[in-house]
Write an enzyme that holds these catalytic residues in place. Structure first.
Site, mmCIF file in Angstrom:
data_model
loop_
_atom_site.group_PDB
_atom_site.id
_atom_site.type_symbol
_atom_site.label_atom_id
_atom_site.label_comp_id
_atom_site.label_asym_id
_atom_site.label_seq_id
_atom_site.Cartn_x
_atom_site.Cartn_y
_atom_site.Cartn_z
ATOM 1 N N CYS A 2 38.667 49.464 35.499
ATOM 2 C CA CYS A 2 38.276 48.959 36.815
ATOM 3 C C CYS A 2 37.182 49.880 37.318
ATOM 4 O O CYS A 2 37.429 51.042 37.638
ATOM 5 C CB CYS A 2 39.464 48.954 37.780
ATOM 6 S SG CYS A 2 39.004 48.507 39.477
ATOM 7 N N GLU A 105 34.553 42.400 37.189
ATOM 8 C CA GLU A 105 34.670 42.674 35.759
ATOM 9 C C GLU A 105 33.619 41.854 35.043
ATOM 10 O O GLU A 105 33.188 40.806 35.541
ATOM 11 C CB GLU A 105 36.078 42.340 35.264
ATOM 12 C CG GLU A 105 36.418 42.951 33.917
ATOM 13 C CD GLU A 105 36.169 44.445 33.865
ATOM 14 O OE1 GLU A 105 35.091 44.832 33.338
ATOM 15 O OE2 GLU A 105 37.020 45.227 34.332
#
Length: 223
Positions: A2, A105
């Site tokens: 992340c 992402e």
């Protein structure tokens, strides 16, 4: 991994959501492209209740020789937290929540990568599980930093990436923040992939790849 996220809710909404008060010196502004080595809003439990402040993203353990190690410690794997020297002593005593309105992402599409924003279906604020530590430099200056915990992907994320941040269920947040809770095994049990049916993802502009870009345009759906 992340490595980017958004926190765009009004500060009053964040304070209400976590029954928190503002830490001394904390100044908030929406961030559409929060990135490692930036100071990010965090919630920490204290004897006086939850506090909203900021920590620099990228953990610098108390024993580190210098703060450059933070670049390599933006994430911590849930599966190995209890084994890693930088993290295992923090699980029982130095836990935080990173308030989040969505995270980015990149999905591989042939020879290119398409950024996506992942969030709750109802657009609500959610909680990323984190750990923090305070490092002191040779001159006595203190630096407080954090890392975001990651886990295996749920069914939504597995088509995008092989990791996802740990999103705490609302009913587990008090346990995670509890100052008196040092039951490591119970705490580790909270670090599960979040329910995919409550989440959604959409494509966003590739400009999000540049950390210097930080505007509402980054969260607009493309395609």
């Amino acid at each position: 991994m992340c490595g980017r996220f958004t926190i765009t809710d009004p500060i009053d909404a964040i304070l209400d959501r976590y029954y928190a008060s503002i830490a001394d010196g904390f100044e908030y502004k929406p961030n559409y492209n929060a990135a490692p080595m930036q100071y990010i809003p965090t919630i920490i439990g204290s004897k006086d209740g939850n506090r909203l402040g900021s920590l620099r993203w990228g953990l610098v353990p108390v024993w580190a020789k210098d703060d450059k190690i933070g670049n390599k410690m933006i994430n911590a794997r849930a599966e190995t937290l209890a084994e890693k020297p930088a993290f295992k002593r923090l699980v029982g005593s130095k836990r935080c929540i990173v308030p989040c309105s969505g995270f980015y992402e990149w999905r591989k599409e042939g020879s290119t990568k398409q950024p996506l924003r992942i969030l709750m279906k109802d657009d609500r604020l959610f909680s990323l599980a984190g750990l923090y530590d305070t490092w002191t430099d040779p001159d006595g200056n203190k630096l407080s930093t954090c890392t975001i915990i990651t886990t295996e992907p749920n069914s939504l994320m597995e088509d995008i990436h092989n990791r996802m941040p740990v999103i705490l269920r609302p009913e587990d947040e008090a346990e995670w923040l509890g100052r008196d809770n040092d039951d490591v095994q119970s705490l580790l049990g909270l670090l599960q992939p979040y329910q995919a049916s409550e989440m959604r993802a959409y494509e966003v502009p590739k400009e999000v790849g540049n950390v210097r870009n930080n505007s509402v345009n980054l969260i607009k759906e493309v395609g």
